[in-house]
Design a protein around this motif. Structure first.
Motif, PDB file in Angstrom:
ATOM      1  N   ASP A  88     -54.349 -27.462-109.492  1.00  0.00           N
ATOM      2  CA  ASP A  88     -55.089 -26.342-108.914  1.00  0.00           C
ATOM      3  C   ASP A  88     -55.045 -26.385-107.390  1.00  0.00           C
ATOM      4  OD1 ASP A  88     -55.700 -25.349-111.363  1.00  0.00           O
ATOM      5  OD2 ASP A  88     -57.642 -26.394-111.501  1.00  0.00           O
ATOM      6  N   ASP A  89     -55.232 -27.560-106.834  1.00  0.00           N
ATOM      7  CA  ASP A  89     -55.188 -27.707-105.377  1.00  0.00           C
ATOM      8  C   ASP A  89     -53.817 -28.263-104.977  1.00  0.00           C
ATOM      9  OD1 ASP A  89     -55.484 -28.250-102.705  1.00  0.00           O
ATOM     10  OD2 ASP A  89     -57.533 -29.017-102.907  1.00  0.00           O
ATOM     11  N   GLN A  90     -53.013 -27.414-104.342  1.00  0.00           N
ATOM     12  CA  GLN A  90     -51.637 -27.819-104.039  1.00  0.00           C
ATOM     13  C   GLN A  90     -51.440 -28.205-102.584  1.00  0.00           C
ATOM     14  OE1 GLN A  90     -48.507 -25.684-105.990  1.00  0.00           O
ATOM     15  NE2 GLN A  90     -49.532 -25.897-107.963  1.00  0.00           N
ATOM     16  N   GLU A  99     -49.614 -35.984-110.670  1.00  0.00           N
ATOM     17  CA  GLU A  99     -49.530 -34.512-110.785  1.00  0.00           C
ATOM     18  C   GLU A  99     -48.210 -33.987-110.228  1.00  0.00           C
ATOM     19  OE1 GLU A  99     -54.249 -33.210-110.396  1.00  0.00           O
ATOM     20  OE2 GLU A  99     -53.069 -33.554-108.573  1.00  0.00           O
ATOM     21  N   VAL A 100     -47.831 -34.516-109.073  1.00  0.00           N
ATOM     22  CA  VAL A 100     -46.586 -34.048-108.452  1.00  0.00           C
ATOM     23  C   VAL A 100     -45.388 -34.480-109.291  1.00  0.00           C
ATOM     24  CG1 VAL A 100     -45.141 -34.170-106.386  1.00  0.00           C
ATOM     25  CG2 VAL A 100     -47.618 -34.040-106.151  1.00  0.00           C
ATOM     26  N   ASP A 143     -44.647 -16.101 -99.024  1.00  0.00           N
ATOM     27  CA  ASP A 143     -45.883 -15.851 -99.784  1.00  0.00           C
ATOM     28  C   ASP A 143     -46.407 -17.098-100.495  1.00  0.00           C
ATOM     29  OD1 ASP A 143     -45.334 -13.340 -98.996  1.00  0.00           O
ATOM     30  OD2 ASP A 143     -44.976 -12.499-100.997  1.00  0.00           O
ATOM     31  N   ALA A 144     -47.656 -17.006-100.894  1.00  0.00           N
ATOM     32  CA  ALA A 144     -48.312 -17.968-101.781  1.00  0.00           C
ATOM     33  C   ALA A 144     -48.257 -19.422-101.325  1.00  0.00           C
ATOM     34  CB  ALA A 144     -47.732 -17.840-103.198  1.00  0.00           C
ATOM     35  N   PRO A 145     -48.707 -19.724-100.072  1.00  0.00           N
ATOM     36  CA  PRO A 145     -48.737 -21.125 -99.637  1.00  0.00           C
ATOM     37  C   PRO A 145     -49.665 -21.979-100.505  1.00  0.00           C
ATOM     38  CG  PRO A 145     -49.899 -19.705 -98.074  1.00  0.00           C
ATOM     39  CD  PRO A 145     -49.199 -18.803 -99.030  1.00  0.00           C
ATOM     40  N   GLU A 146     -50.634 -21.311-101.179  1.00  0.00           N
ATOM     41  CA  GLU A 146     -51.536 -22.078-102.056  1.00  0.00           C
ATOM     42  C   GLU A 146     -50.794 -22.634-103.293  1.00  0.00           C
ATOM     43  OE1 GLU A 146     -51.440 -18.867-101.653  1.00  0.00           O
ATOM     44  OE2 GLU A 146     -51.544 -17.877-103.609  1.00  0.00           O
ATOM     45  N   LEU A 147     -49.557 -22.143-103.507  1.00  0.00           N
ATOM     46  CA  LEU A 147     -48.733 -22.667-104.604  1.00  0.00           C
ATOM     47  C   LEU A 147     -47.551 -23.478-104.055  1.00  0.00           C
ATOM     48  CD1 LEU A 147     -48.621 -19.607-107.065  1.00  0.00           C
ATOM     49  CD2 LEU A 147     -49.856 -21.764-107.371  1.00  0.00           C
TER      50      LEU A 147
END
Ligand code: NAP
Length: 227
Positions: A88-90, A99-100, A143-147
């Motif tokens: 969830d937190d990338q 996780e990675v 786009d989408a730095p949160e991903l």
């Protein structure tokens, strides 16, 4: 009547994989599809005559066993669809090594390992090997730095695919496909398009590129995406 075309779809329990199977059946293909958990194959079973096999593609022994089991089959299409979104937190400082590792293994390493095993069973000349990439895997995409980690895992998939292509001994068409932003468990309710629109477009691209040879990064509408 002509012989039906054959496909192997990896990761078909739900979402885009399930949609791909449905579109191919509508078009008269003979489909083999995999699920991680056979207890969760009801939606796939309900689509009609599909050969269902169990596979967690992260499990190397399971990949070898499935390859053995299907060794007499030749596929016009191998579509490696399965993938995960990651933590969830990338932010790099928050994600754990486990996780990675899991994200990059499932999204980049496992698809290529599986494809390598099945390469001899993809029909020579006209066969298509497709990977479910994402426009977010384009290194030009702001786009989408949160991903960020998911994006990097799809860029890694594209890079691994490129390495695979340079080592191919047979003529094959390889597609790195972006399905659009699609309403699935991963894409969420707020996504742009539904599974039917995306998967119809993806199958159109598979048909359009059949026999061309080479490696292409395109979306479900056939538009080229910069690497
Ligand atoms: N939805 C979008 O907007 C979008 C956009 C760009 C790219 N994509 C890509 O499209 C693909 C499908 O996404 P989706 O939206 O349909 O996601 P989804 O609804 O979350 O479905 C993911 C599928 O992958 C399977 N899977 C995950 N890890 C696996 C593994 N290790 N071995 C075998 N199967 C595994 C899941 O099986 P279980 O049911 O067992 O979990 C499920 O069938 C993914 O590669 C995703 O990155 C999606």
């Amino acid at each position: 009547m002509s012989t039906p075309k054959t496909a192997l779809i990896i990761g078909a329990s739900r979402g885009l994989g399930l949609g791909l199977v449905q579109r191919l059946l509508e078009d008269g293909w003979q489909v083999t599809a995999t699920v991680r958990n056979p207890q969760k194959a009801e939606a796939l079973e309900a689509l009609g005559p599909v050969r269902i096999e169990q596979l967690d593609m992260d499990d190397q022994q399971a990949v070898i066993a499935l390859n053995q089991k299907l060794k007499d089959q030749v596929f016009d299409l191998l579509f490696v669809n399965a993938g995960v979104k990651g933590p969830d937190d990338q932010t790099p400082g928050k994600a754990t090594l486990a996780e990675v590792g899991q994200l990059f293994f499932t999204n980049a390493v496992a698809p290529i390992n599986l494809a390598q095993r099945f390469l001899p069973q993809i029909r020579p000349d006209s066969g298509v090997l497709a990977f479910m990439s994402s426009v977010l895997g384009s290194v030009t995409m702001p786009d989408a730095p949160e991903l960020a980690l998911y994006k990097a895992s799809k860029a890694a998939l594209n890079s691994m695919t490129n390495s695979l292509v340079t080592q191919l001994e047979q003529k094959l068409t390889v597609l790195s496909l972006h399905p659009g932003w699609v309403k699935t468990d991963m894409g969420g309710e707020g996504a742009d398009i539904d599974v039917e629109t995306s998967t119809r477009g993806l199958i159109e691209q598979v048909n359009a590129y059949t026999g061309k040879g080479g490696h292409y990064f395109v979306n479900y509408k056939g538009e080229t995406i910069p690497w």
